[in-house]
Design an enzyme around this catalytic site. Structure first.
Site, PDB file in Angstrom:
ATOM      1  N   HIS A   1       1.578   5.489  -0.852  1.00  0.00           N
ATOM      2  CA  HIS A   1       1.087   6.844  -1.084  1.00  0.00           C
ATOM      3  C   HIS A   1       2.092   7.576  -1.968  1.00  0.00           C
ATOM      4  O   HIS A   1       3.273   7.247  -1.990  1.00  0.00           O
ATOM      5  CB  HIS A   1       0.892   7.572   0.249  1.00  0.00           C
ATOM      6  CG  HIS A   1      -0.325   7.122   0.997  1.00  0.00           C
ATOM      7  ND1 HIS A   1      -1.348   7.960   1.348  1.00  0.00           N
ATOM      8  CD2 HIS A   1      -0.693   5.894   1.444  1.00  0.00           C
ATOM      9  CE1 HIS A   1      -2.291   7.284   1.989  1.00  0.00           C
ATOM     10  NE2 HIS A   1      -1.922   6.027   2.072  1.00  0.00           N
TER      11      HIS A   1
ATOM     12  N   ASN B   1      -3.037   8.471  -1.968  1.00  0.00           N
ATOM     13  CA  ASN B   1      -2.639   7.142  -2.409  1.00  0.00           C
ATOM     14  C   ASN B   1      -2.180   7.201  -3.868  1.00  0.00           C
ATOM     15  O   ASN B   1      -2.514   8.133  -4.599  1.00  0.00           O
ATOM     16  CB  ASN B   1      -3.849   6.196  -2.341  1.00  0.00           C
ATOM     17  CG  ASN B   1      -4.278   5.885  -0.924  1.00  0.00           C
ATOM     18  OD1 ASN B   1      -3.864   4.903  -0.344  1.00  0.00           O
ATOM     19  ND2 ASN B   1      -5.108   6.754  -0.341  1.00  0.00           N
TER      20      ASN B   1
ATOM     21  N   CYS C   1      -3.394  13.986   2.716  1.00  0.00           N
ATOM     22  CA  CYS C   1      -3.385  14.202   4.159  1.00  0.00           C
ATOM     23  C   CYS C   1      -4.085  15.517   4.504  1.00  0.00           C
ATOM     24  O   CYS C   1      -3.812  16.545   3.883  1.00  0.00           O
ATOM     25  CB  CYS C   1      -1.948  14.247   4.653  1.00  0.00           C
ATOM     26  SG  CYS C   1      -1.807  14.666   6.382  1.00  0.00           S
TER      27      CYS C   1
ATOM     28  N   HIS D   1       0.870  -1.180   0.000  1.00  0.00           N
ATOM     29  CA  HIS D   1       0.000   0.000   0.000  1.00  0.00           C
ATOM     30  C   HIS D   1       0.906   1.229   0.000  1.00  0.00           C
ATOM     31  O   HIS D   1       1.629   1.464   0.965  1.00  0.00           O
ATOM     32  CB  HIS D   1      -0.870  -0.061   1.270  1.00  0.00           C
ATOM     33  CG  HIS D   1      -1.770   1.113   1.487  1.00  0.00           C
ATOM     34  ND1 HIS D   1      -3.131   1.058   1.230  1.00  0.00           N
ATOM     35  CD2 HIS D   1      -1.535   2.367   1.964  1.00  0.00           C
ATOM     36  CE1 HIS D   1      -3.684   2.223   1.539  1.00  0.00           C
ATOM     37  NE2 HIS D   1      -2.740   3.033   1.986  1.00  0.00           N
TER      38      HIS D   1
END
Lengths: 298, 298
Positions: free
Chosen positions: B207, B247, B238, B205
């Site tokens: 970003h 992401n 964010c 995962h």
């Protein structure tokens, strides 16, 4: 095969600013000053092209006259033909980038010449620049895709590379002009160019228009490339696609490579500060994510 | 070692929307509908956490009750503790992601537990979910860096991986929660996890907070990873860094991998349309560059 040291060329003052509203010369020099302070070894300062086509760079001669302030940096200028090469040499540029589009659609739209005609001119450009004691880099634009013709056959790039060497060019680069390249096709073209003209110290130029810019840069480095272009703040978005990302951002490339132990000679904090200056002088947000997020905690 | 087929999990409805102003349920369902139409096999639909902490996902139960509309898709929900796991199971979620922060600073800020305490709870979460016939995926957040503690020692991630396997978790993923990872450190951690728990079908995962997101995804795929998270439009910036990228964008990942001949089962045009829907429902520009630039000419 990944290299441990690369040479980044900062192209913000040229590729970054060319599509912006014209910026005063004093502001450009403030940007160059900030860029020099990062430790970047090479800066593409301007281009000698039609001031009607690119009003933002109409001050090429005036800018070139100020570059003696920074003797430790290799400055270059881009040209698209014989007239530009003569102007660049007369302005005292030591390195001249002569750009040839690998696709006829782009070549004719930009220079009213076919790829073959533009390639034939390499010899004359080399003579003009070498006679003045300078260096010539041949840059192939639309090396992967053309906005008019679609995919560029790799053989078209290899033919320009061979001709560039025959005509005595000093260096050779391939450019993803419209930001469509992806790592697999980047690896293929780099390997093919290496096979044909591996002694040319290949350079690469990527845009982040579809998000893959740093992935392409990573791939290039993994395939032995040592010369990479990047633009402070990621300047260089296309005027016909507002908000679209431009060149890969210098500070993001420095962050990624530095974190991998690949030396660039560029100070990351200074590079982030330079991107801030770039944002100030263009007067709008630049694409760099790192500029907003900052460095990580070390 | 590069894989030829990957499974992308769309996390836009959860990780993407969690920091946005709350969106009506009907709009979330419109987004899920558009995402399902892309062919994506897995969607992280919501999280069962405190509605005070994450008001945007306060409708988790109501959303879960609608997911039966799309029986071909594997939906998952994120939880951070026992209470969330019970809610997720009661709401009928078949796959529960239990997140453990590898750094104490992040763990305590988010869950008032140390990493060790959160890790100990894996067994109870597994029991709750398995008793209901579901699957548990343990996700390690701050796997590379913590916003409070700085770099995360890889051993902290490996210990969680070992515990997750001992407690009977079904899958294991590592998350670059604050977008600081770079390809070299990604490769190192993936290889280390593979050595420890290689049978776990590792997920990643990333970003794009500092621009390296797709380069990290590329590296993961080159190191044999088959499960990748991504967020439509690159949602998930964010809240404390306005404008910062979120992401990695699903459509940009699909573009890059598809161009490399790596199958995702996702239709690129439909993926770009879904990102357009995401942009509509959040009411502001999303980070995806590809959304603005569009596909290349084929």
């Amino acid at each position: 095969m990944t290299v441990t040291e690369v040479s980044i060329r900062e192209v913000g003052p040229r590729d970054g600013l060319q599509i912006e509203a014209p910026v005063p010369l004093s502001e450009k020099l403030r940007l160059v000053e900030a860029l020099v302070a990062t430790g970047v070894p090479r800066i593409e300062a301007t281009s000698f092209v039609s001031p009607r086509a690119v009003p933002a760079l109409a001050d090429a001669e005036a800018l070139a006259a100020e570059l003696h302030r920074w003797p430790g940096v290799e400055f270059s200028a881009l040209v698209a033909g014989i007239g530009g090469a003569k102007r660049a040499v007369a302005a005292g540029m030591g390195t001249v980038e002569y750009v040839v589009s690998a696709s006829n659609g782009h070549s004719e739209a930009n220079t009213r010449s076919t790829t073959e005609q533009a390639t034939e001119r390499i010899g004359e450009v080399v003579k003009i620049v070498h006679d003045a004691g300078g260096r010539v880099e041949v840059i192939v634009s639309t090396a992967w895709d053309c906005p008019f013709d679609g995919p560029t056959h790799p053989d078209r790039v290899l033919r320009i590379a061979e001709q560039a060497r025959e005509f005595g060019a000093d260096q050779f680069s391939i450019a993803d002009t419209i930001g469509t390249a992806t790592p697999g096709r980047v690896a293929q073209l780099i390997d093919a160019v290496d096979t044909h003209v591996g002694d040319f110290n290949l350079g690469v130029h990527f845009h982040n228009t579809r998000g893959s810019g740093l992935a392409c840069a990573l791939t290039a480095v993994q395939h032995g490339v040592r010369n990479l272009d990047a633009s402070t703040g990621g300047l260089g978005g296309c005027p016909f696609a507002p908000g679209a990302s431009g060149n890969i951002a210098t500070e993001e490339l420095v962050y990624m490579l530095g974190d991998m132990g690949i030396a660039t000679g560029i100070d990351l904090d200074a590079s982030i500060r330079a991107a801030g200056v770039a944002e100030e002088i263009v007067g709008h947000a630049v694409p760099s994510n790192l500029l907003r997020a900052g460095d990580r905690i070390r």
